[in-house]
Design an enzyme around this catalytic site. Structure first.
Site, PDB file in Angstrom:
ATOM      1  N   LYS A 190       0.836  -1.208   0.000  1.00 21.82           N
ATOM      2  CA  LYS A 190       0.000   0.000   0.000  1.00 21.82           C
ATOM      3  C   LYS A 190       0.877   1.267   0.000  1.00 21.82           C
ATOM      4  O   LYS A 190       2.068   1.209   0.285  1.00 21.82           O
ATOM      5  CB  LYS A 190      -0.900  -0.001   1.244  1.00 21.82           C
ATOM      6  CG  LYS A 190      -1.916  -1.159   1.239  1.00 21.82           C
ATOM      7  CD  LYS A 190      -2.946  -0.991   0.132  1.00 21.82           C
ATOM      8  CE  LYS A 190      -4.166  -1.863   0.320  1.00 21.82           C
ATOM      9  NZ  LYS A 190      -4.150  -3.122  -0.445  1.00 21.82           N
TER      10      LYS A 190
HETATM   11  C1  PLP Z   1     -10.067  -1.759  -0.832  1.00 25.19           C
HETATM   12  C2  PLP Z   1      -9.434  -2.669   0.173  1.00 25.19           C
HETATM   13  N1  PLP Z   1     -10.103  -2.969   1.297  1.00 25.19           N
HETATM   14  C3  PLP Z   1      -9.569  -3.752   2.237  1.00 25.19           C
HETATM   15  C4  PLP Z   1      -8.325  -4.311   2.108  1.00 25.19           C
HETATM   16  C5  PLP Z   1      -7.833  -5.256   3.142  1.00 25.19           C
HETATM   17  O1  PLP Z   1      -6.647  -4.904   3.736  1.00 25.19           O
HETATM   18  P1  PLP Z   1      -5.638  -6.009   4.283  1.00 25.19           P
HETATM   19  O2  PLP Z   1      -4.993  -6.664   3.113  1.00 25.19           O
HETATM   20  O3  PLP Z   1      -4.664  -5.208   5.105  1.00 25.19           O
HETATM   21  O4  PLP Z   1      -6.403  -6.962   5.111  1.00 25.19           O
HETATM   22  C6  PLP Z   1      -7.561  -3.991   0.958  1.00 25.19           C
HETATM   23  C7  PLP Z   1      -6.186  -4.456   0.745  1.00 25.19           C
HETATM   24  O5  PLP Z   1      -5.765  -5.536   0.704  1.00 25.19           O
HETATM   25  C8  PLP Z   1      -8.145  -3.168  -0.037  1.00 25.19           C
HETATM   26  O6  PLP Z   1      -7.478  -2.881  -1.156  1.00 25.19           O
END
Ligand code: PLP
Length: 368
Positions: A190
């Site tokens: 990210k």
């Molecule tokens: C739009 C969106 N929501 C939620 C997430 C979930 O985050 P994580 O991967 O840290 O669980 C992500 C990324 O992976 C995402 O791109």
């Protein structure tokens, strides 16, 4: 010209080499102080991140998916409830609803901005609907005013999935404080990425803050006293410490992403390549730079032959995922999201791309 070397879609090593001394020093500090789980390094990051987003509070958690789950729990969403979610997003937005026993209800996206289409929300609302989860997709704020208006009209809460949009601005204000809560991911790739898994929630509402702090820590505010069924969803101390370092660079990195995006927008002149429309209210931080092309298979083959690595975000819209087969959606339900899933291509995008690499991406695409 064929790109002289393979141009990666994302390369995290370059950024690590830039930060190596600081990161290794703080790693040693965290280990020496035994502040492994939660603790002072997380608290320091939380304060800095809240200030950065312009919100009263920030809570560090173990990833972005649990951030969404905790936000749903704090809003009192549970079995039998419905949550409105754009069909064109990473699946984790929908997990937020599913993990608390609620049902995600999908809506199509706007044909030009590719974000949640606020004009399509009302028809999806039932007496069970509790929350609208908008997503600042690819780093670009969605139409918050339009979503907020629907939420108010139907007495619903709305949250921001800001997992891809650290620092993005809506009408000049950073995202994170518009919804009841905003959920962030600090997944390594990210714009603001940890060195492992991490996530966060921002809010201007004290009761959500207190509740999330308790829920992430076994439903406890006083050690060994548990007021409700809770979870272990704390952020690691090491991730908090590393995120504090990286937060100092985020604006610089986002500015570089914006400069690369501006070049793609201005210099990719191939008429077969369409880009995400950016309304005046939105200042994107370009977590991803997504384009659409008619013949994707052919375009991808061409990029590969020319040493450019591309991504797909996302090849299957949420409503057509096998995991949600039981919800009874069909192909054709959300034509815009389906079109994107079949035609999207993500170009190389990260702050450390060199000007020469950007030149090559542009040149290769214009010669397609
Ligand atoms: C739009 C969106 N929501 C939620 C997430 C979930 O985050 P994580 O991967 O840290 O669980 C992500 C990324 O992976 C995402 O791109």
């Amino acid at each position: 010209m064929v790109a002289t070397h393979k141009i990666p879609f994302l390369d995290l090593r370059k950024q690590y080499h830039q930060l190596k001394d600081e990161v290794l020093k703080v790693t040693e500090e965290v280990f020496e102080s035994n502040a492994f789980s939660g603790g002072p390094y997380v608290a320091t990051f939380e304060r800095a991140f809240a200030d950065y987003c312009g919100t009263s509070h920030a809570m560090g958690v173990n990833n972005g998916t649990t951030a969404l789950q905790l936000a749903m729990l704090a809003l009192g969403v549970g079995p039998g409830d419905e949550v409105i979610i754009p069909a064109n997003t990473f699946i984790a937005t929908a997990w937020g609803a599913s993990h608390v026993g609620a049902t995600p209800v999908f809506v199509d996206c706007d044909p030009n901005t590719w974000e949640i289409d606020a004009s399509k929300i009302a028809e999806r609302i039932t007496e069970r609907t509790k929350v609208i989860a908008g997503v600042h997709l690819y780093g670009q704020p969605f139409d918050i005013a339009a979503v907020q208006a629907v939420a108010e009209q139907h007495n619903l809460r709305f949250i921001e999935d800001a997992a891809q949009a650290h620092g993005a601005r809506y009408n000049g204000t950073r995202v994170g404080g518009f919804g009841e809560m905003a959920c962030f991911s600090f997944y390594p790739g990210k714009n603001l990425g940890a060195y492992g898994e991490a996530g966060g929630i921002t809010t201007n509402h004290r009761p959500y803050y207190d509740h999330v702090l308790s829920l992430r820590n076994h439903g406890s505010q006083t050690r060994y006293y548990h007021d409700e069924i809770g979870y272990n969803m704390r952020m690691d101390g090491l991730q908090g410490a590393i995120l504090s370092i990286k937060l100092r660079y985020i604006d610089q990195w986002n500015a570089r992403r914006q400069a690369i995006a501006a070049r793609y927008q201005q210099e990719i002149t191939n008429p077969g390549v369409r880009m995400q429309q950016q309304p005046g209210f939105a200042e994107s931080v370009y977590h991803l730079f997504v384009v659409t092309v008619e013949n994707r298979a052919d375009f991808l083959r061409y990029l590969e032959e020319n040493n450019i690595v591309a991504g797909l975000h996302y090849p299957v819209p949420c409503h057509l995922q096998k995991a949600y087969e039981s919800l009874g959606y069909h192909k054709g339900d959300f034509p815009q999201a389906e079109y994107l899933a079949e035609h999207c291509v993500s170009l190389p995008m990260f702050a450390e791309l060199t000007d020469e690499e950007v030149n090559q991406v542009i040149d290769v695409i214009n010669r397609y």
